[in-house]
Design an enzyme around this catalytic site. Structure first.
Site, short mmCIF file in Angstrom:
data_model
loop_
_atom_site.label_atom_id
_atom_site.label_comp_id
_atom_site.label_asym_id
_atom_site.label_seq_id
_atom_site.Cartn_x
_atom_site.Cartn_y
_atom_site.Cartn_z
N ILE B 86 -4.74 6.31 3.54
CA ILE B 86 -5.62 6.32 2.71
C ILE B 86 -5.34 6.81 1.28
O ILE B 86 -4.73 8.04 1.21
CB ILE B 86 -6.94 7.08 3.16
N CYS B 87 -5.63 6.24 -0.04
CA CYS B 87 -5.31 6.62 -1.13
C CYS B 87 -6.74 7.37 -1.73
O CYS B 87 -7.34 6.48 -2.31
CB CYS B 87 -4.81 5.51 -2.05
N LEU B 88 -6.66 8.75 -1.55
CA LEU B 88 -8.15 9.14 -2.00
C LEU B 88 -7.73 10.41 -2.57
O LEU B 88 -6.83 11.39 -1.96
CB LEU B 88 -8.92 9.34 -0.85
#
Lengths: 483, 151
Positions: B86-88
């Protein structure tokens, strides 16, 4: 350094230099007829700098911090954060701070963008939101943002951050809080952690030097020297300790007359292209009909394209039918070598050829430099022999070393003229450059020839050649070194 | 293994007692730092009706370091790649020790409602999301039906 330039010069003048200046004055009085040449004007590579140890740099930085702290009447750690966030430009910090202290502290992330709410109640115990543990209020600490966390959590936070290599950029633990933890706050929480403390101080020091435009780490392996200069230009720096020569501005190998951006572009290009490009250029040509890339794997110049079956001549790329009986040598090529360069595809190859022209020379001079190092070694052995057998003294032969060093210096510059020329636009300036480059090249080869045959060359002749080569080098740099 | 920090115990208790709507996080029987997570696809998003499995792991230095979170269920989303990573920002440089498992999972749920194709992890998905949003949304619904609605 903080308050004014006068302070700077005062700081630069250590006792040694004062003596040196007296020395100069002494000579000026005695030999007033001797002309003093100002190297700043005559030597295009003139560069004033100092090699400093880590302790000296720390002292220099601390002085800057102290001066600023005194001038603005702010704490030392605060002054340090301000300087670090302003590339150590005290004048800029003072100007901004005097104009708007609040905004300056906010943008340096010392103060939060919105002032924290005053906590009215003052309980004896609080729960730390990170470890969810109830502690006495004495165990809580906060930065200017008033976000309270317990001592142990702060310590752990700093340890984790430092182990990730973060030092001057460690911020408050609260969510979305941008306030930075100043050095004294971090160190206070690492009191009994010697190793991590040292790590932190090492990282912050690296950050400070890197953010200071007048300082540059010597790129030599395991060298701790830092070069200091007020003249922030792409000039040649020489490390006293490890003898590395490098460009003060970018820290890479010295590259005059090419500038920092161009040499970077060139080196990347060389790293990407050269091997493949070399091979393609040396062993292949495109079929003149279908443009497929063909590798010549036999000696015969009569080629038949594997793909389109076109018969053509390897030399001139013309149709083989027009060649008749001339088998071993293509006379068409002799008459018009341009014949092969007409297709669009050939233009791409032409671009490659241009690159290789410069690349080969660049590489060649780099190799020559290495070979000449070997020559120097041999020279040393021969001189040793001569001295031992009573033919002259060490001093008599020193000029040969001077000559060999000068040769290396000249060839080094010559090597770096090739990327410069590659990226130059065609025109009279490039013509002048290439003319001077050719002149320099010729003199360097003469010098190299004479050094290799040093024993049979007349010393006067060799010294004359040295003088010519160095003059050519400085002339070229004077005209084209633009830093 | 070192004793479980109070912080993790407290968070786990609270997750059990007052679960976040649409999110379930259950610690593994054999490892209290490993959570089996199920996030329901938010309403009015292409993921609506889907149940997405994730794994969440609390590293040794949690909460000083961010938890490691990954989608196990395949999902068509510009900020989640093929491997479920996840790109967070809060899972990376914007992590703060004051954040919790609960807030992280809420942020992930919010990411499902508001994909951000300008900061992509899965490039092909992000590209389609930008040039042809309706087709991208169709794909996302298709994947949700195919992978997130069985059992």
């Amino acid at each position: 350094m903080a308050a004014s330039h006068e302070n700077d010069s005062e700081m630069d003048c250590s006792d040694n230099e004062d003596c040196y200046e007296d020395y100069n004055d002494y000579y000026k009085d005695e030999d007033s007829d001797v002309e003093h040449v100002d190297p700043k004007k005559t030597d295009p590579e003139y560069f004033e700098y100092k090699c400093l140890s880590e302790e000296e740099v720390e002292r220099l930085l601390n002085e800057t911090v102290e001066n600023l702290s005194n001038h603005l009447r702010i704490s030392l750690p605060l002054a340090k954060v301000l300087l670090h966030s302003h590339s150590w430009n005290s004048i800029e910090v003072i100007r901004k701070y005097e104009e708007n202290p609040q905004q300056t502290l906010i943008s340096a992330r010392i103060d939060p963008p919105c002032p924290p709410k005053n906590v009215i109640f003052s309980p004896t115990h609080l729960t730390c939101s990170v470890c969810v543990t109830l502690h006495h209020v004495d165990r809580f600490f906060h930065l200017s943002c008033s976000h309270m966390f317990c001592k142990d959590c702060w310590t752990m936070h700093f340890e984790v951050q430092i182990n990730q290599g973060i030092s001057t950029a460690i911020s408050c633990m609260a969510r979305d809080c941008v306030v930075l933890a100043p050095e004294d706050f971090v160190l206070k929480h690492l009191q009994h952690k010697t190793i991590i403390r040292e790590k932190y101080q090492h990282f912050t020091f690296q950050d400070y030097v890197k953010s200071h435009p007048e300082l540059r780490f010597c790129p030599g392996p395991n060298c701790s020297i830092i070069i200091y200069s007020k003249d922030i230009k792409a000039k040649r720096a020489f490390c006293d300790q490890c003898k590395t020569i490098f460009c003060f501005r970018c820290g890479c190998d010295y590259h005059a007359p090419t500038d920092c951006q161009v040499i970077k572009k060139w080196l990347t290009k060389c790293a990407d292209d050269s091997e493949t490009a070399n091979y393609i250029s040396a062993h292949t040509k495109d079929c003149p009909k279908c443009h497929i890339c063909i590798e010549k794997n036999g000696g015969c110049n009569h080629m038949q394209c594997y793909k389109c079956k076109h018969d053509f001549c390897w030399m001139c790329l013309g149709d083989w039918k027009s060649h008749g009986s001339e088998y071993y040598e293509c006379s068409r090529y002799r008459e018009n070598p341009n014949i092969a360069h007409e297709s669009v595809h050939a233009q791409a190859r032409e671009a490659l050829k241009k690159y290789l022209h410069y690349y080969e020379r660049w590489e060649n001079h780099s190799k020559s430099l290495k070979l000449e190092e070997q020559t120097l070694e041999k020279l040393r052995a021969r001189i040793n022999q001569k001295v031992m057998s009573g033919l002259g003294t060490w001093i008599d032969w020193q000029y040969l070393f001077t000559a060999a060093n000068l040769l290396a210096k000249c060839r080094y510059t010559l090597q770096y003229t090739y990327p410069f020329a590659y990226y130059m636009d065609a025109g009279p300036r490039k013509e002048l450059f290439e003319y001077q480059q050719a002149q320099l090249e010729a003199e360097i080869e003469n010098l190299s020839w004479k050094i290799e045959r040093a024993e049979t060359t007349d010393r006067g002749d060799l010294e004359n050649q040295m003088d010519i080569a160095e003059k050519r080098r400085t002339t070229l740099l004077k005209d084209f070194l633009d830093v | 293994m070192a004793a479980l920090p109070r912080r993790i115990i407290k968070e786990t208790q609270r997750l059990m007692q007052e679960p976040v709507p649409g999110i379930s996080a259950v610690p593994d029987d054999s490892n209290a730092r490993y959570f089996h997570v199920i996030v329901t696809g938010p309403e009015d998003s292409p993921f609506e009706g889907g149940l997405f499995k994730l794994e969440l792991f609390l590293p040794e230095d949690y909460p000083m370091s961010a938890p490691k979170v990954r989608f196990i269920t395949k999902i068509y989303h510009p900020n989640i790649d093929r491997l479920g990573r996840i790109c967070l920002d809060i899972l990376k440089d914007k992590w703060s020790p004051a954040l919790q498992i609960r807030t992280v999972l809420l942020s992930i749920q919010a990411l499902l409602s508001a994909p951000n194709p300008d900061d992509p992890l899965a490039n092909d998905v992000a590209e389609l999301w930008k040039v042809n949003e309706s087709e991208a949304i169709r794909n996302a619904k298709e994947w949700t039906r195919k992978y997130a609605m069985d059992n």
